[in-house]
Scaffold this motif. Sequence first.
Motif, PDB file in Angstrom:
ATOM      1  N   ARG A  38     -45.509  56.017 -14.635  1.00  0.00           N
ATOM      2  CA  ARG A  38     -44.995  57.153 -13.853  1.00  0.00           C
ATOM      3  C   ARG A  38     -43.513  57.373 -14.129  1.00  0.00           C
ATOM      4  NH1 ARG A  38     -47.986  56.327  -7.921  1.00  0.00           N
ATOM      5  NH2 ARG A  38     -50.118  56.695  -8.686  1.00  0.00           N
ATOM      6  N   GLU A  64     -42.866  59.178 -17.395  1.00  0.00           N
ATOM      7  CA  GLU A  64     -43.063  60.623 -17.364  1.00  0.00           C
ATOM      8  C   GLU A  64     -41.775  61.381 -17.049  1.00  0.00           C
ATOM      9  OE1 GLU A  64     -45.606  62.641 -18.056  1.00  0.00           O
ATOM     10  OE2 GLU A  64     -46.777  60.937 -18.774  1.00  0.00           O
ATOM     11  N   THR A 117     -49.091  50.853 -14.163  1.00  0.00           N
ATOM     12  CA  THR A 117     -49.266  52.195 -13.605  1.00  0.00           C
ATOM     13  C   THR A 117     -47.944  52.762 -13.091  1.00  0.00           C
ATOM     14  OG1 THR A 117     -51.521  51.634 -12.933  1.00  0.00           O
ATOM     15  CG2 THR A 117     -50.526  53.562 -11.909  1.00  0.00           C
TER      16      THR A 117
END
Length: 245
Positions: free
Chosen positions: A209, A212, A205
């Motif tokens: 991020r 991105e 996770t």
Amino acid sequence: MSILILIISVFVTAFISGVFGMAGGLILMGVLAMILPVSAAMVVHGVVQTVSNGWRAILLGKWIDWRILGIYLTGSATAAAVLFFAAFELPKPWLFIVLGMVPAVIWIPQHWLRLDAGHPVQAAVCGFLVTGLNTVAGVSGPLVDVFFVAAPRDRRIIVATKAATQVVSHLVKVAYYIAPAIAAGALPQTHWLLIAGPLAIIGTTLGARLLEVMSDVQFRNWTKWIVSGIGAIYVIRGALLLTGS
């Protein structure tokens, strides 16, 4: 101590894979091969990577190219059928050498070998080769990348679709090695998964991020150099094991 090393490695490599879609699995396989017999290392790696890749595929589900994945599965199923007719396990020195050589495929000039998983036949070939290599060497991320870098795809499509394909390949690997690992009594106690599983999800996770905020150029450049450096270390490690150093 081995379990502690394993758990920390799971988190760190899940984070790295969450960013680059590979490299983490390559590192984790090397760590596992140092502390476990080959068959057990393959099973543990397959379980962890199934969780890590599966969660990454869920996080980036809207970016998965389902057409490529569907065709990939036909090649993967063919490789699985072939593999289950043969019993094969690399000696540990050669496992490290093969692991180290896998990243070399990303340096093949595109005008020499222009591959694209968007082509139906090549997607099936990708499934066959990647599943086969993943079962023999434990990892296949750089080979998957060769089939995705030819076309100007968004980095999130690459990572998401690769994650989905790798879930399949790792499940095949687990199924292939689970019996010999159990027969040898080489598997670590399963309670470590209660910690390693959530850590793999958290690491993935956090890595997603970071993905991105990266550019596609940064993504491709960092991926190439990181996996190549890891590969060089593994080739040296395998050579030292062969010579008894």
